[in-house]
Motif scaffolding. Sequence first.
Motif, PDB file in Angstrom:
ATOM      1  N   LEU A 185     -18.619 -46.932 -66.170  1.00  0.00           N
ATOM      2  CA  LEU A 185     -18.910 -48.112 -65.357  1.00  0.00           C
ATOM      3  C   LEU A 185     -18.081 -48.104 -64.074  1.00  0.00           C
ATOM      4  N   VAL A 186     -16.816 -47.794 -64.174  1.00  0.00           N
ATOM      5  CA  VAL A 186     -15.936 -47.773 -63.007  1.00  0.00           C
ATOM      6  C   VAL A 186     -16.415 -46.732 -61.998  1.00  0.00           C
ATOM      7  N   GLU A 187     -16.721 -45.543 -62.476  1.00  0.00           N
ATOM      8  CA  GLU A 187     -17.170 -44.475 -61.580  1.00  0.00           C
ATOM      9  C   GLU A 187     -18.398 -44.908 -60.785  1.00  0.00           C
ATOM     10  N   LYS A 188     -19.352 -45.508 -61.455  1.00  0.00           N
ATOM     11  CA  LYS A 188     -20.587 -45.931 -60.779  1.00  0.00           C
ATOM     12  C   LYS A 188     -20.365 -47.165 -59.911  1.00  0.00           C
ATOM     13  N   SER A 215     -19.118 -47.132 -56.180  1.00  0.00           N
ATOM     14  CA  SER A 215     -20.082 -46.812 -55.125  1.00  0.00           C
ATOM     15  C   SER A 215     -20.979 -47.992 -54.765  1.00  0.00           C
ATOM     16  N   ASP A 216     -20.834 -49.110 -55.461  1.00  0.00           N
ATOM     17  CA  ASP A 216     -21.650 -50.287 -55.169  1.00  0.00           C
ATOM     18  C   ASP A 216     -21.333 -50.817 -53.775  1.00  0.00           C
ATOM     19  N   GLU A 218     -28.121 -51.592 -62.734  1.00  0.00           N
ATOM     20  CA  GLU A 218     -28.471 -50.943 -63.994  1.00  0.00           C
ATOM     21  C   GLU A 218     -27.210 -50.512 -64.747  1.00  0.00           C
ATOM     22  N   HIS A 219     -26.210 -50.004 -64.031  1.00  0.00           N
ATOM     23  CA  HIS A 219     -25.006 -49.519 -64.726  1.00  0.00           C
ATOM     24  C   HIS A 219     -24.187 -50.672 -65.329  1.00  0.00           C
TER      25      HIS A 219
END
Length: 102
Positions: A26-29, A32-33, A78-79
């Motif tokens: 979750l953090v990785e994705k 990039s938000d 979604e993530h």
Amino acid sequence: MSIKLIATLTFPADQQDKARDALAELVEKSQSDKGCLQYEFFAIDKNVAEGEPVPEGDFVVLEEWWDEDAIEAHVATEHFQGFLSTFGEGEISLNIQRLLTP
């Protein structure tokens, strides 16, 4: 002015490894938000001296967002929704605190 949040998460003892892996993804994705200025997670240290209060929760996520729209967009991703659905009802407790500048 940006918005800073602390999310404290609690999971059952048998879900700790699963939670750690899901949070890492979750953090990785989330980093990039759009509008994300900070998004990182930490395990809470439960090794306290005798007589000291045991901290609540298992993990914290430190977040900083450009504005409320960025937070709302993140929650709808979604993530983020996938992270929540990784755990069954009652397997995750989430407490979010908004930090204010004194």
